[in-house]
Design a protein around this motif. Structure first.
Motif, short mmCIF file in Angstrom:
data_model
loop_
_atom_site.label_atom_id
_atom_site.label_comp_id
_atom_site.label_asym_id
_atom_site.label_seq_id
_atom_site.Cartn_x
_atom_site.Cartn_y
_atom_site.Cartn_z
N LYS A 110 103.41 113.59 -53.10
CA LYS A 110 104.23 112.57 -53.75
C LYS A 110 105.70 112.98 -53.74
CE LYS A 110 103.48 112.02 -58.12
NZ LYS A 110 102.80 111.60 -59.37
N LYS A 130 94.70 106.45 -49.99
CA LYS A 130 94.70 107.00 -48.63
C LYS A 130 93.67 108.12 -48.49
CE LYS A 130 97.80 104.85 -46.08
NZ LYS A 130 97.47 104.24 -44.77
N ILE A 161 98.52 107.35 -52.66
CA ILE A 161 97.98 108.62 -52.16
C ILE A 161 96.47 108.69 -52.42
CG2 ILE A 161 98.00 111.13 -52.50
CD1 ILE A 161 101.01 110.83 -53.19
N LEU A 206 102.13 109.18 -44.21
CA LEU A 206 101.21 109.74 -45.20
C LEU A 206 99.86 110.06 -44.57
CD1 LEU A 206 100.29 110.52 -48.01
CD2 LEU A 206 99.98 108.09 -48.54
N THR A 207 99.36 109.15 -43.75
CA THR A 207 98.10 109.40 -43.06
C THR A 207 98.21 110.64 -42.17
OG1 THR A 207 97.47 107.06 -43.06
CG2 THR A 207 96.46 108.46 -41.38
N PHE A 253 104.22 105.18 -45.88
CA PHE A 253 102.93 105.22 -46.57
C PHE A 253 102.24 103.86 -46.61
CE2 PHE A 253 106.61 105.43 -49.32
CZ PHE A 253 106.49 104.33 -50.16
N ASP A 254 102.56 103.01 -45.63
CA ASP A 254 101.87 101.73 -45.45
C ASP A 254 101.99 100.84 -46.68
OD1 ASP A 254 100.50 99.88 -43.99
OD2 ASP A 254 98.51 100.66 -44.47
N MET A 285 103.15 105.41 -56.27
CA MET A 285 103.01 106.39 -55.19
C MET A 285 101.68 107.14 -55.31
SD MET A 285 105.91 106.31 -53.37
CE MET A 285 106.38 107.89 -52.72
N LEU A 300 107.10 112.57 -50.21
CA LEU A 300 107.31 111.16 -49.87
C LEU A 300 108.59 110.65 -50.51
CD1 LEU A 300 103.72 109.60 -50.13
CD2 LEU A 300 105.05 110.03 -48.06
N ASP A 303 100.84 105.62 -40.30
CA ASP A 303 101.93 105.89 -41.22
C ASP A 303 102.02 107.39 -41.47
OD1 ASP A 303 100.47 106.55 -43.95
OD2 ASP A 303 99.46 104.81 -43.09
#
Length: 540
Positions: free
Chosen positions: A330, A286, A283, A309-310, A217-218, A279, A333, A307
Motif C-alpha cells: 500500500k 487482488k 490489495i 499491483l498484479t 492497480f486496476d 487501497m 502504491l 496492472d
C-alpha cells in the motif's frame, strides 16, 4: 482586528517578522466564526508561544553551517507562502554551489553542481537516506507518502528486499496500449471545448490520474470524464493538503493533539483514511484473485495488459523467502503516484507549453510523428517500437525536464560523520539534498540555461558533452541505487501521449496569456504551472 493579532505584544524586529508570519498562517487556517475564535483564543496563544520558544534558535542555521551561503529564514519561508517561483528564489540565494535553506527537514544543505551531486547520489554509505521524524509521520504527507516504501526507507535489508520485487514488476509494466486508449478518451473531451482555451495542467492531471489508477492497480478514477467525481475530488484534497506550507515547515501542528485547532485539516485526514482503506480493499481483492487463478494470468480485459499491483504480487511469489506485507504494498502504491501522476502531469503540461511557444519545434516534432505514424485523419496508437523511432520527441521531453524541472529536490540524505563535499566540510548530522533546478539551470554547465532548446540533446550535442565532462548534469529522476523506479513508466506515458497530441492538434497560447515570457509557476516541492490555458486547434 483578527483574534490572533489581539494576542500580540510589542517585539523587536526579528521577533516581529516571526510573529507576523504566523499571524498570516493562523488567520488563513482557523475557522472564522466569532464563537470559534473565542473558544480557541487561549490554545492559540499557547501554541504561538510554544512555536516561538521552540523555533527561535532555528531562525539562523546551526553555527557549524555558518560557513555556507544561505537563504535567510524569513526570506525563504515568506517566499514559499507568497508562492514565488522557485527559480526566482534560487537566483537570489546561490552562485550555483552549495547553499543552506530552512525547509520541512529543518536547515538543509543543497547541492547544485554535478560533481557534488554524483558523490551525494552514489556514496550511499556517506549520504544515507535521512530517517523521517516522528512528527512527519502524523502529517497528511507522512501518512500518504512516507511509509515503508522504497522512496523513503533507508538503505538496508528491507529496502533491498522491496527493490528485488519491484524492479522486475516495473520492467514488465509496459501499458503502452492503455496510454494510447486513454489519450483517445481525453481527445473526446478536448474536442467538446476547442472553441475556447483549455487548462493544460488540469487536463493532464486528470489524464495521468486515470493512467496510474488503471495501470497501477486496476482502479478507474474516471477523472477524464468526471473531474468532480468522489474519488477525484478526494485525491485532489489529499495532494493539495500534503504540500500545505504550514504543516510542511511545522509538522507537529498536524499531530492528533493539535489537529483540533485546524478543523479543515482534520477533515482531510478523514478523507485520506478513506483513500487508504480503498487501497487496502483493492490489495485484498487482488490477493484473492491471484490465489484462485490456478496459475492463470490476470490482465486488463480491454488492453490485455497487467496492472502494476498484479505484477508486484506475482514477483513477490517468485522471490523465494522475500514477501511484501499489505502495508508495504500500500505504501509503495501511494509512492507511485509521485512518479506516475503528479510529476508526469506537470512534465506534460510544460511540454505542451514549450510546443505552444516554440512553433518551429512543434512543426519539426509533428513532421517526425507523421513520418512514423502517417497522417490519416484518425487517431493512431503508437507501438513501443514506433515510439523508439521518434528521437526528436525524446529530445523535447528531455529538454522540458531540464528547463522546466518538476521536482525541486530529492529526498534528503543525512551525514553520519563529518564529510567533504564540494571542498566544504559538511558536519555530522547535517541534512543534504540535491537541488534539481539549480543543477539543470547551472550556467557553468548549460549555455543560456533559461532557454528551451531540444537540440541540446541531439547526438554529440551539449547534453552529451556535459555528461562526459561533468558526469551527472541531467538528473530529473535522480541517479544511482535510489534512482526513481518509475522512470520508464513516466517516460513512456509522455512518449505515447505527445505524438498522438501533435497528430491531432496544433497548440498555441491565447493572446492574453500571462505565460508569454515564461511559465507562471507555484508550489512547494513540485513546481506547477498556474492556470496554463492553451488553444487546441483540431487537425482532423
Amino acid at each position: 482586528m483578527p483574534l490572533v493579532s489581539s494576542l500580540m505584544l510589542p517585539l523587536n524586529n526579528a521577533k516581529e517578522q516571526f510573529w507576523n508570519l504566523w499571524l498570516r498562517i493562523l488567520n488563513n487556517n482557523l475557522v472564522k466564526s466569532p464563537a470559534n475564535r473565542k473558544k480557541t483564543a487561549i490554545p492559540i496563544a499557547v501554541v504561538l508561544a510554544s512555536i516561538y520558544f521552540v523555533y527561535r534558535k532555528l531562525i539562523l542555521p546551526p553555527p557549524q553551517l555558518h560557513h555556507i551561503p544561505r537563504a535567510g529564514f524569513f526570506q525563504y519561508v515568506t517566499s514559499l507562502f507568497k508562492g514565488r517561483p522557485y527559480d526566482e528564489i534560487l537566483k537570489e540565494i546561490t552562485d550555483h554551489g552549495l547553499y543552506t535553506a530552512f525547509g520541512s527537514s529543518g536547515w538543509t544543505v543543497y547541492v547544485t553542481r554535478p560533481e557534488s551531486a554524483k558523490k551525494l547520489l552514489l556514496k550511499t554509505d556517506l549520504f544515507p537516506k535521512a530517517i523521517m521524524s516522528k512528527a512527519k509521520k502524523e502529517t497528511i504527507a507522512g501518512k500518504f507518502l512516507m511509509g515503508p516504501n522504497i522512496i523513503f526507507l533507508p538503505h538496508g535489508p528491507q529496502w533491498k528486499g522491496q527493490r528485488s520485487i519491484l524492479n522486475p514488476a516495473f520492467h514488465r509494466s509496459m501499458p503502452i496500449r492503455l496510454f494510447g486508449e486513454l489519450a483517445q478518451k481525453l481527445f473526446v473531451e478536448i474536442d467538446k471545448k476547442t472553441d475556447s482555451p483549455i487548462d493544460a495542467f488540469d487536463t493532464m492531471t486528470r489524464w495521468t490520474l486515470d493512467a496510474i489508477g488503471i495501470a497501477g492497480f486496476d482502479f478507474d478514477f474516471n477523472a477524464i470524464q468526471e473531474k468532480d467525481s468522489v474519488w477525484v475530488v478526494r485525491y485532489e484534497k489529499i495532494t493539495n493538503a500534503s504540500v500545505n506550507p504550514v504543516f510542511m515547515l511545522f509538522p507537529f501542528l498536524d499531530s492528533p493533539y493539535l489537529r483540533f485547532l485546524f478543523p479543515r485539516r482534520a477533515r482531510i485526514h478523514h478523507e485520506l483514511d478513506l483513500f487508504l482503506d480503498k487501497m487496502q480493499e483493492i490489495i485484498t481483492h487482488k490477493r484473492a484473485v491471484l490465489a484462485n487463478s490456478n496459475g492463470e494470468t490476470t490482465v486488463n480485459k480491454v488492453t490485455n495488459e497487467k496492472d502494476l499491483l498484479t505484477l508486484m504480487l506475482e514477483a513477490a511469489e517468485e522471490e523465494s523467502g522475500n514477501k511484501m506485507s499489505d502495508e508495504e504494498i500500500k505504501s509503495n502504491l501511494c509512492g507511485f503516484f509521485i512518479a506516475g501522476h503528479d510529476t508526469t502531469a506537470i512534465a506534460l503540461s510544460y511540454a505542451m507549453y514549450n510546443l505552444a511557444t516554440h512553433p518551429e519545434v512543434q512543426k519539426k516534432a509533428r513532421e517526425e510523428v507523421i513520418k512514423v505514424l502517417g497522417d490519416k485523419p484518425m487517431d493512431v496508437l503508437p507501438t513501443i517500437e514506433q515510439i523508439k523511432e521518434m528521437p526528436y520527441i525524446q529530445m523535447i521531453i528531455k529538454e522540458t525536464l531540464r528547463r522546466n524541472t518538476v521536482a525541486q529536490n530529492i529526498v534528503t540524505r543525512a551525514v553520519p560523520e563529518d564529510t567533504d563535499l564540494d571542498g566544504c566540510v559538511i558536519p555530522k548530522g547535517t541534512r543534504v539534498t540535491m537541488d534539481m533546478m539549480g543543477l539543470h539551470r547551472n550556467p557553468k554547465i548549460w549555455k543560456n540555461p533559461d532557454e528551451f532548446d531540444p537540440e541540446r540533446f541531439a547526438p554529440g550535442g551539449e547534453a552529451e558533452m556535459a555528461a562526459k565532462k561533468n558526469g551527472m548534469a541531467w538528473m530529473p529522476f535522480s541517479n544511482g541505487a535510489r534512482m526513481c523506479i518509475g522512470v520508464n513508466f513516466s517516460l513512456n506515458e509522455q512518449r505515447v501521449f505527445l505524438p498522438m497530441l501533435l497528430r491531432k492538434y496544433e497548440l498555441s497560447l491565447p493572446d492574453n496569456s500571462p505565460h508569454k515570457e515564461k511559465p507562471v509557476i507555484s508550489g512547494i516541492g513540485l513546481q506547477k504551472p498556474v492556470n496554463l490555458q492553451i488553444n487546441f486547434k483540431r487537425r482532423y
